[in-house]
Every structure is written in C-alpha cells, then in structure tokens.
Design a protein around this motif. Structure first.
Motif, short mmCIF file in Angstrom:
data_model
loop_
_atom_site.label_atom_id
_atom_site.label_comp_id
_atom_site.label_asym_id
_atom_site.label_seq_id
_atom_site.Cartn_x
_atom_site.Cartn_y
_atom_site.Cartn_z
N ILE A 204 39.12 39.07 38.25
CA ILE A 204 38.90 39.49 36.87
C ILE A 204 37.49 39.05 36.46
CG2 ILE A 204 39.73 39.26 34.49
CD1 ILE A 204 42.42 38.28 35.83
N ARG A 222 40.83 34.27 38.28
CA ARG A 222 42.24 34.61 38.42
C ARG A 222 43.05 33.66 37.55
NH1 ARG A 222 42.40 35.19 45.00
NH2 ARG A 222 41.48 37.28 45.12
N ARG A 282 38.86 41.66 30.86
CA ARG A 282 39.65 42.90 30.86
C ARG A 282 39.31 43.82 32.03
NH1 ARG A 282 38.63 43.93 24.39
NH2 ARG A 282 40.02 42.25 23.64
N VAL A 284 38.76 44.48 36.09
CA VAL A 284 39.11 43.99 37.43
C VAL A 284 38.11 44.59 38.42
CG1 VAL A 284 40.85 43.98 39.25
CG2 VAL A 284 41.54 43.75 36.85
N PRO A 313 44.54 43.25 34.51
CA PRO A 313 44.22 41.86 34.88
C PRO A 313 45.46 41.02 35.18
CG PRO A 313 42.80 42.55 33.09
CD PRO A 313 43.78 43.67 33.32
#
Length: 331
Positions: A204, A222, A282, A284, A313
């Motif tokens: 993320i 993460r 928000r 990835v 995410p």
C-alpha cells in the motif's frame, strides 16, 4: 573477490564451464585461522573476532592454518536471520559471549585462499573448490558440531534453476553466485556473477519522496494484525511514465495518517531521516523485489511495476514481521 550483478540466468541454465553456489544472506568474511589468534576480517577490514568469539575459537582450534572466504551467518527458527546478525556484530565482551551461547554464528565457506602456508590465489576455482571439499571430507573443517559449513555448489542447470525459486528466500538464500572453473581468485575485482532471486508482491502506498505531483520514490506498507500500517519497502526512483501514472492517484494525508510524525531512516543502517510526504493509504502497487527480508521489511529497494486498482488495501497480505511497541510505522 567480488561479484557483478547479472539480471538472470542464461536460457540454458548455466554458462559453460561454470559452477553455481548458493548466495547466502550474511556478512562477507575472510577467516585467517591461526592457533595463536584467528582474525575474522569483514569486507570493510574490521576484525569481528570480539563480536563472534565462538567462531574465532573454532578457527584457532583447527588442525592447520587456513585462510577461508565465505559468509558469516546467524540462524534462528529455521532461517538465516540478518537482523540478529547485525545485533550480534555490535556486541563485545560478556554480552558477545552470552549472545554466542544463545544464538551461535557459523561461517558458510565457499573458497580456500591459503592452506598450511601455501597461497592458492592463482589456482583455478575448480582446484580450490576440490581442496576445500577435501578439508571438510577429512574433518579438518569439522561439520555438525563445528562452526563451519561448506557452501552448496552445483554444475547441474536444473539444480541451479531450482535454487532460484524465491521460496529459498524464506530460509535466507538470495540467489546464486556463478564462478568459472578456470578462474583464479582476483582480490577486489568483480569477476564473479551474482543473480538474485526475485518475485512480485503488493504493498500500500503510504508515502512518497519528492512531491505528490512528481513522486520520486514510493514508501510501501502493509497492515499488521492490530491494524497498524507498517513500512515494508521503498522503491527505486520511479521512471517518468510511472510518475505520471501515480500523480493523479495520490491524495495528501491529514494528521490522522498512521505515519504522521513518524520518522524513517534514509537507508538501511543509516541514522539520517528520510524526507517524505505521507499520502492517503488507498493505492495498491505491485513491485518486484529480491528475497532479502528482515522482520517483514525488504532490505533492498524494490522496483515499482504497476498500480493494482482492482485490489483494495484491506486485501493486501498482512505484515509478517516482529511487532514493536509504539506506532506500527516506526522504522
């Protein structure tokens, strides 16, 4: 003697007249084993004998003087633990002795540079390797209960490709080092070749260096099981098309961002703080990385591949490192 990076193995698996050795995740070490005093020389020239007294004692107990080249490692729970190795390297005196008892270090030996006063630098790799294997076979370098182990090597292309499976990274094998059979030992020259095992994964986007309109690098995180966003990787500098793709997707973070006020180091082992901008977590991103992971964090910069807009995410793999007190984002 050093290794230059090769992006991948040849299609045939190995170049002709070449052996592949496992690339071990540790500290490069040359061991000058002498009965009166053993020197454990790091790549920077420091003597690590005081930090690893068990290995220094094992070197002095060998039946003949030797100069060995290899990797210093500390295993824990079924894998080579680089973070624990770093911790041990800073200890001295009683603290080092206690650490040696709790988490003993080993030397994965891959080359023999001198034996009983005879210098072997000019002999071909294949001959040096045969002499090294003989030392292990004859028990001069004790295995099992000893602090020395022979680095696995192969001339079989299928075995070399198998060792490139990223699954080996879970135990601390980063890839391969390729060595030509007739090559002498060339101190300081990058005349071997190293090939790192790599695999893609997702993280993320929690921050960027540069600006949101012109991001330079991504800070990827993460969530752990407690819901804290933990830093796992930083990318290499982004290419211009990637910057253009990412810029419209990045939103500035407010003070509720999990990394607000959190400092990260500018590099592995650096004491300088990284200058970065938090962004709303928000987006990835898929990235390509090698297998050097310490406590859930990729040690080397990773390469951004693409945005994964179809992944939420919350669906990204959970953080798998050790939990620390305080904010989940601390470096």
């Amino acid at each position: 003697m050093l290794a230059r990076t090769r992006p991948s193995l040849p299609a045939a698996g190995l170049p002709p007249h070449t052996s592949a050795e496992q690339k071990v995740d540790g500290y490069r070490l040359i061991c000058f084993a002498r009965r009166d005093r053993t020197v454990l020389q790091s790549r920077r020239g420091s003597d690590l004998a005081a930090a690893f007294p068990e290995l220094a004692a094992a070197g002095s107990a060998l039946g003949r003087p030797l100069v060995l080249d290899g990797e210093l490692v500390v295993p824990r729970t079924g894998r080579l633990d680089f973070a624990l190795l770093q911790q041990r390297a800073r200890r001295r005196g009683r603290s080092a002795a206690e650490a040696a008892q709790a988490h003993p270090a080993y030397m994965i030996v891959f080359d023999l540079l001198e034996s009983a006063g005879t210098t072997l630098l000019h002999q071909p790799y294949r001959e040096r390797r045969a002499l090294l294997e003989e030392l292990f076979r004859d028990g001069v370098l004790p295995t099992g209960t000893g602090q020395f182990a022979l680095c696995p090597a192969t001339e079989d292309p299928a075995q070399a490709r198998a060792w490139m499976d990223p699954a080996w990274g879970s135990v601390g094998i980063e890839g391969l080092v390729l060595k030509r059979h007739q090559q002498p030992y060339l101190p300081g020259e990058r005349a071997w070749e190293k090939v790192r095992a790599r695999a893609s994964d997702e993280g993320i986007v929690g921050g960027v260096t540069g600006t949101l309109r012109a991001p330079s690098q991504l800070l990827l995180g993460r969530y752990d099981t407690s819901g804290d966003l933990r830093l796992v990787a930083r990318t290499t500098p982004l290419a211009r098309p990637a910057r253009r793709e990412l810029a419209p997707l990045l939103e500035p973070a407010d003070q509720s961002h999990p990394w607000h006020g959190v400092r990260f180091s500018a590099g592995w082992g650096s004491r300088e703080d990284l200058d970065y901008q938090p962004v709303q977590p928000r987006v990835v991103a898929e990235f390509l990385a090698d297998t050097a992971v310490d406590a859930g964090r990729y040690r080397h910069p990773v390469r951004f591949l693409r945005v994964r807009s179809e992944i939420d995410p919350a669906e990204v793999t959970k953080f798998a490192g050790y939990r620390r007190s305080g904010s989940g984002g601390s470096s």
